[in-house]
Design a protein around this motif. Structure first.
Motif, PDB file in Angstrom:
ATOM      1  N   SER A  57       0.831  -1.211   0.000  1.00  0.00           N
ATOM      2  CA  SER A  57       0.000   0.000   0.000  1.00  0.00           C
ATOM      3  C   SER A  57       0.867   1.263   0.000  1.00  0.00           C
ATOM      4  O   SER A  57       0.538   2.243  -0.671  1.00  0.00           O
ATOM      5  N   VAL A  58       1.969   1.235   0.715  1.00  0.00           N
ATOM      6  CA  VAL A  58       2.869   2.400   0.750  1.00  0.00           C
ATOM      7  C   VAL A  58       3.576   2.557  -0.595  1.00  0.00           C
ATOM      8  O   VAL A  58       3.672   3.671  -1.136  1.00  0.00           O
ATOM      9  N   ALA A  59       4.067   1.456  -1.150  1.00  0.00           N
ATOM     10  CA  ALA A  59       4.778   1.515  -2.427  1.00  0.00           C
ATOM     11  C   ALA A  59       3.867   1.999  -3.552  1.00  0.00           C
ATOM     12  O   ALA A  59       4.239   2.890  -4.329  1.00  0.00           O
ATOM     13  N   LEU A  60       2.670   1.438  -3.644  1.00  0.00           N
ATOM     14  CA  LEU A  60       1.757   1.849  -4.711  1.00  0.00           C
ATOM     15  C   LEU A  60       1.264   3.277  -4.518  1.00  0.00           C
ATOM     16  O   LEU A  60       1.107   4.017  -5.487  1.00  0.00           O
ATOM     17  N   SER A  61       1.032   3.671  -3.275  1.00  0.00           N
ATOM     18  CA  SER A  61       0.601   5.046  -3.010  1.00  0.00           C
ATOM     19  C   SER A  61       1.678   6.034  -3.433  1.00  0.00           C
ATOM     20  O   SER A  61       1.386   7.059  -4.062  1.00  0.00           O
ATOM     21  N   THR A  62       2.922   5.725  -3.111  1.00  0.00           N
ATOM     22  CA  THR A  62       4.030   6.598  -3.493  1.00  0.00           C
ATOM     23  C   THR A  62       4.157   6.677  -5.006  1.00  0.00           C
ATOM     24  O   THR A  62       4.325   7.768  -5.567  1.00  0.00           O
ATOM     25  N   VAL A  65       1.299   8.840  -6.486  1.00  0.00           N
ATOM     26  CA  VAL A  65       1.476  10.275  -6.230  1.00  0.00           C
ATOM     27  C   VAL A  65       2.565  10.854  -7.133  1.00  0.00           C
ATOM     28  O   VAL A  65       2.392  11.923  -7.737  1.00  0.00           O
ATOM     29  N   VAL A  66       3.683  10.160  -7.272  1.00  0.00           N
ATOM     30  CA  VAL A  66       4.768  10.656  -8.130  1.00  0.00           C
ATOM     31  C   VAL A  66       4.330  10.686  -9.590  1.00  0.00           C
ATOM     32  O   VAL A  66       4.593  11.664 -10.307  1.00  0.00           O
ATOM     33  N   ALA A  67       3.652   9.640 -10.049  1.00  0.00           N
ATOM     34  CA  ALA A  67       3.186   9.611 -11.435  1.00  0.00           C
ATOM     35  C   ALA A  67       2.177  10.720 -11.691  1.00  0.00           C
ATOM     36  O   ALA A  67       2.216  11.379 -12.736  1.00  0.00           O
ATOM     37  N   TRP A  68       1.282  10.950 -10.745  1.00  0.00           N
ATOM     38  CA  TRP A  68       0.289  12.015 -10.911  1.00  0.00           C
ATOM     39  C   TRP A  68       0.962  13.385 -10.956  1.00  0.00           C
ATOM     40  O   TRP A  68       0.649  14.203 -11.823  1.00  0.00           O
ATOM     41  N   LEU A  69       1.874  13.626 -10.036  1.00  0.00           N
ATOM     42  CA  LEU A  69       2.562  14.918 -10.022  1.00  0.00           C
ATOM     43  C   LEU A  69       3.385  15.135 -11.286  1.00  0.00           C
ATOM     44  O   LEU A  69       3.412  16.247 -11.832  1.00  0.00           O
TER      45      LEU A  69
END
Length: 124
Positions: A57-62, A65-69
């Motif tokens: 969950s932490v890896a996918l969330s990170t 967020v990076v891909a979106w930004l």
């Protein structure tokens, strides 16, 4: 502000905007106690992917967020270049393809301090 909203709702950022809504919803559910952060880690080992013991969950969330930004920022910059329609579409497609490895590398870099076991100590 309208420019950022337009970029978030346009290609390619909209793909990650949808995923970001899911990530935010998940972490809100974790915050109120309806879910646990490790609920999606039942049988996933991210060690071979370079993420060690970091929860999925932490890896996918990170990564999301990076891909979106990166796609949001790239979309705004591409809009300001004044490209023709075909080159604009090609630049956005290139941005999408570049954002995925960028997100993965950033996730590995950010989570590496958490996933590494640290220095070994000799107690003998």
């Amino acid at each position: 502000m309208q420019e950022i909203l337009r970029a978030a709702a346009g290609f390619p950022a909209v793909l990650f905007s949808s995923a970001l809504v899911v990530v935010i919803g998940f972490w809100l559910l974790v915050l109120v106690g309806a879910l646990a952060a490790a609920d999606f880690d039942a049988d996933m080992d991210l060690g071979p992917a370079g993420l060690g013991a970091v929860p999925v969950s932490v890896a996918l969330s990170t990564a999301v967020v990076v891909a979106w930004l990166s796609t949001l920022t790239g979309s705004v910059l591409i809009d300001h270049l004044g490209l023709t329609r075909l080159t604009h579409a090609a630049a956005e497609l290139g941005l999408l393809l570049a954002s995925l490895p960028l997100a993965w590398c950033a996730t590995v870099a950010v989570t590496r301090p958490v996933s590494s076991p640290g220095p070994a100590t000799d107690r003998g």
